[in-house]
Each structure stands twice: as C-alpha cells, then as structure tokens.
Design an enzyme around this catalytic site. Structure first.
Site, PDB file in Angstrom:
ATOM      1  NE  ARG A 190      39.965 109.553 156.243  1.00 36.19           N
ATOM      2  CZ  ARG A 190      40.556 108.602 156.979  1.00 36.19           C
ATOM      3  NH1 ARG A 190      40.372 107.336 156.691  1.00 36.19           N
ATOM      4  NH2 ARG A 190      41.319 108.931 158.007  1.00 36.19           N
ATOM      5  CE1 TYR A 221      32.291 118.117 133.688  1.00 39.86           C
ATOM      6  CE2 TYR A 221      34.044 116.948 134.830  1.00 39.86           C
ATOM      7  CZ  TYR A 221      33.228 118.057 134.688  1.00 39.86           C
ATOM      8  OH  TYR A 221      33.376 119.091 135.552  1.00 39.86           O
ATOM      9  CG  ASP A 236      29.747 109.984 134.027  1.00 40.25           C
ATOM     10  OD1 ASP A 236      28.586 110.239 134.417  1.00 40.25           O
ATOM     11  OD2 ASP A 236      30.694 110.784 134.158  1.00 40.25           O
ATOM     12  CE  LYS A 293      27.934 118.553 137.021  1.00 35.08           C
ATOM     13  NZ  LYS A 293      28.737 117.682 136.163  1.00 35.08           N
TER      14      LYS A 293
HETATM   15  C1  PLP Z   1      30.090 117.238 136.211  1.00 36.12           C
HETATM   16  C2  PLP Z   1      30.420 115.911 135.686  1.00 36.12           C
HETATM   17  C3  PLP Z   1      31.427 115.129 136.251  1.00 36.12           C
HETATM   18  C4  PLP Z   1      32.289 115.642 137.398  1.00 36.12           C
HETATM   19  O1  PLP Z   1      31.553 115.814 138.552  1.00 36.12           O
HETATM   20  P1  PLP Z   1      31.879 116.940 139.670  1.00 36.12           P
HETATM   21  O2  PLP Z   1      30.772 116.730 140.637  1.00 36.12           O
HETATM   22  O3  PLP Z   1      31.870 118.263 138.991  1.00 36.12           O
HETATM   23  O4  PLP Z   1      33.228 116.598 140.212  1.00 36.12           O
HETATM   24  C5  PLP Z   1      31.640 113.868 135.729  1.00 36.12           C
HETATM   25  N1  PLP Z   1      30.917 113.403 134.690  1.00 36.12           N
HETATM   26  C6  PLP Z   1      29.951 114.126 134.113  1.00 36.12           C
HETATM   27  C7  PLP Z   1      29.187 113.559 132.973  1.00 36.12           C
HETATM   28  C8  PLP Z   1      29.669 115.405 134.578  1.00 36.12           C
HETATM   29  O5  PLP Z   1      28.707 116.127 133.989  1.00 36.12           O
END
Ligand code: PLP
Length: 388
Positions: free
Chosen positions: A53, A105, A177, A202
């Site tokens: 961890r 998101y 983000d 993604k």
């Molecule tokens: C998918 C997404 C998240 C969350 O990520 P997870 O891997 O699904 O927990 C956060 N910000 C954006 C812009 C996203 O597309």
C-alpha cells in the site's frame, strides 16, 4: 530521469520515461511485482520497500512515468480516478470551500455534493471559462479552484494560465482534471496549475480494460502531504493494473494522433450536416473555446458532444448504431457513445444539468481509432434510422 532523458520529446518519454525496464534483470518491460510485503533484513533495515500500500516497484515505475509526462516532480497512482480525487479533496478540512467548473465529470460532482459536503467542505459551481466569475467567487474560505478543460460533457475550455494567475495572486490552489487531453496534448503544471488529476481509465490506459487514477504535483510539501494521504486512505493502484497502464501509455502518442484526426473529421462532418442543432468541439473554428484551446494545448482532443435535431429520436439513434458502442467511459481505442443526462451525469439534478446545457437530447461521442469513414457511415445510418 537522467540528464539525457530531459532532452527527450514526449514521444520518447512515453516509451522510456519513469523507470525504463528492470534494473536487476534487464527485462525491457517493468515486471509485475505481485507482492503485498517485503523481507526486511533486520529491525529498521528494509530494502526501500515495506508494504505494497505504501509502495510497490511496478506502481512506482508508473508514478515516475506520469510525473515525467506531466513535467511534474511527483506522481501518485490510484485504484480509480475517483480514488485520486478523494485523496486530493482530503487535503481540505471542514469550513473550506472549492470553486468548481460548471460542467465536470458527474462522479466529481457526486463526491463533492454527497460525500465531502457531509464533512463541511463546500463547493460553488462557476463557469470557469468566465474569468470575472472565477475572480468574483474567490473568498477567504475558498481554498482551491477545480477545473476540467475541456470540461465534461460540453467541452467548455477554461484558460488555465489565466485562472492560475488568479489563484496565485490570491494564494489558492489550482487543481486541473486533465483526463480528456492527457499530457500528450496538455500539461497543466506548465500553465501554472498546482495539482493535475487523471482518470487513467480513459486515454492513458487506452484499451477499456483497467480502472486507474493519477495525481501529479511539482511542489515537495504538497507531494509529501499527498503521499501521506495516499497511504492513509489506501486507494492505491494494484501491481497488475500498474503494468497494464504502463503498457497503455507506450502507445498514447500514436493513439492520440489518430483519435484527434478522426474526431476532427467527424466534428466537421456533423457541423456541416442537417442532423444536429449543435456541435460542441474545441477543434472547430466556430467553437467559443477554439482560440484558448489552440493556445494552451497541442490538440483539441477526441471528445465531441452534439444535440440531435428534433427530427430525430435520440433513443432510437442509440439502438441503431452498429459500430459505435453505447457505453459509459471514454478514451479507449473503440468509439463509445453515451447519453450524459441519464448516464455519466445522472448524479446531477435535472435543473442544474439543464441550466448548463446538459439537455436530454445531448449525445457525447468518444471518437476511437477505427477508420473515420466507417464511423461516419455508422453514425449517419443510425441518425437516418432514428427519423421521427
Ligand atoms: C472517468 C472520469 C473520472 C473518474 O475516473 P474513474 O477512473 O472512473 O474513477 C474523473 N474525471 C473525468 C474527466 C473522467 O472522465
């Protein structure tokens, strides 16, 4: 990275950044260190690793790689994008407030609204593409501005450098983000952001097979606090998943080039057609974010949102697609389409949603790396089949 590596362009850093292979055996790929703990040679005599961890060599290689790509000094890998966001939000305490982009998101909205809100950490939703609105929202209790650019799902572009000037002047943190563009197209730390967040699920992973998340910072004190929280909260990325994301990142450059090339063709085709009443894509000259996007990023990305004309039934459209898949998520090699109002952004109340433009007819398309003409053919036949 060694000195010579500092000279490399991002195409090479994608493949040789972080820890390049295995120093002990010469294995070209970083091995999967599938272990929970490590032998200590005596009390207080560990070999740099104590418990997975806290730290794991496969994860550490990936953490160094994402830091190199974002041109930051410190990277942290998490079990999901939301685990990364959870850890960043844990920097704040009761009474603190965040200023947040008005289309973000849905899960980010949910954790703010229904988790951290319960702990007395509040938020205010602001159109962060409007700098005057950002400036006006900054008060004493505001500790950070949280931006997505381009934002999800309306692809609104925020001038990161301009917002960074405001947060620096007022002593607030700027969190960005960067999921939609990846460091291949945009590096927020170089534009003045303090913290970069990713859902690695993604484009970074890129193959719709792994959930992961990242945080990158350049400041040592901030990094120490985040490493502490990462270990204390425990939402870390597993060794096998770390391996998969390293593998995905190697082809990020070639994938993004094709993603963007396809997205430009599809956005232009949609905008020139009679099928839609609106196209959101910062790569179109007509898009309000076009100039800012061009200034701060190396491409507009491959997310397109559009509103089908009233002549067509969006439910029927989704059911008529053959090649493009109806699914949550984005950024994989395969094209995915989703309905933000009922899927990714269902956590946002309808009135809040519609006020910012996330209407029921809105369709979000993650353009994959298939053949662009095949994709256009599929979209066109599905639109035609959905005529009322
Ligand atoms: C998918 C997404 C998240 C969350 O990520 P997870 O891997 O699904 O927990 C956060 N910000 C954006 C812009 C996203 O597309």
């Amino acid at each position: 990275m060694g000195d010579f590596k500092n000279e490399l362009s991002i195409d090479s850093v994608l493949i040789h950044g972080g820890i390049d292979g295995d120093e002990t055996t010469g294995a070209v790929s970083v091995p999967v260190y599938q272990t929970s703990t490590y032998k200590q040679d005596g009390l207080g005599k560990d070999r740099g690793w104590e418990y997975s961890r806290t730290g794991n060599p496969t994860r550490a290689a990936l953490e160094k790689l994402i830091a190199d790509l974002e041109q930051g000094s410190y990277g942290l890998a998490f079990a999901s994008g939301l685990a990364a966001i959870n850890t960043v939000l844990s920097l704040f305490k009761s009474g603190d407030k965040l200023v947040v982009s008005d289309n973000i998101y849905g899960g980010t909205f949910r954790i703010l609204d229904n988790v951290f809100n319960n702990f007395g950490i509040t938020y205010e939703i602001v159109d962060t593409s409007d700098l005057a609105a950002v400036e006006a929202a900054i008060t004493d209790e505001v500790k950070a501005v949280y931006v997505e650019s381009p934002a999800n799902p309306l692809l609104t572009v925020t001038d990161i450098e301009a917002v960074a000037k405001i947060t620096k002047k007022t002593g607030k943190l700027l969190i960005v983000d960067n999921t939609f563009l990846t460091p291949y197209l945009q590096r927020p730390l170089t534009l003045g952001a303090d913290i970069v967040i990713h859902s690695g699920t993604k484009y970074l992973g890129g193959h719709s097979d792994t959930i992961s998340g990242f945080v990158v910072v350049d400041d040592k004190a901030l990094a120490d606090r985040l490493y502490y929280l990462q270990n204390a909260i425990g939402g870390v990325l597993a060794p096998w998943d770390s391996f998969l994301v390293i593998r995905g990142i190697k082809t990020l450059g070639v994938r993004m080039d094709r993603h963007v090339e396809n997205a430009k063709k599809i956005a232009e085709w949609l905008a020139a057609s009679n099928y839609v009443s609106k196209v959101y894509y910062p790569g179109l000259k007509s898009d309000p974010g076009y100039e800012t996007q061009k200034k701060q990023a190396d491409g507009p990305g491959a997310m397109i949102s559009f509103v089908l004309d009233q002549k067509y039934d969006h439910r029927k459209f989704f059911e008529s697609l053959h090649l493009v898949t109806l699914a949550e998520s984005l950024g994989g090699v395969e094209s995915l389409v989703c309905h933000p109002a009922s899927m990714t952004h269902a956590a946002i109340p309808k009135d809040v949603r519609e006020k910012v433009g996330i209407v029921d007819e809105l369709i979000r398309l993650s353009v994959g790396i298939e053949n662009a003409e095949d994709l256009i053919k599929d979209l066109e036949q599905a639109i035609k089949a959905s005529a009322r």
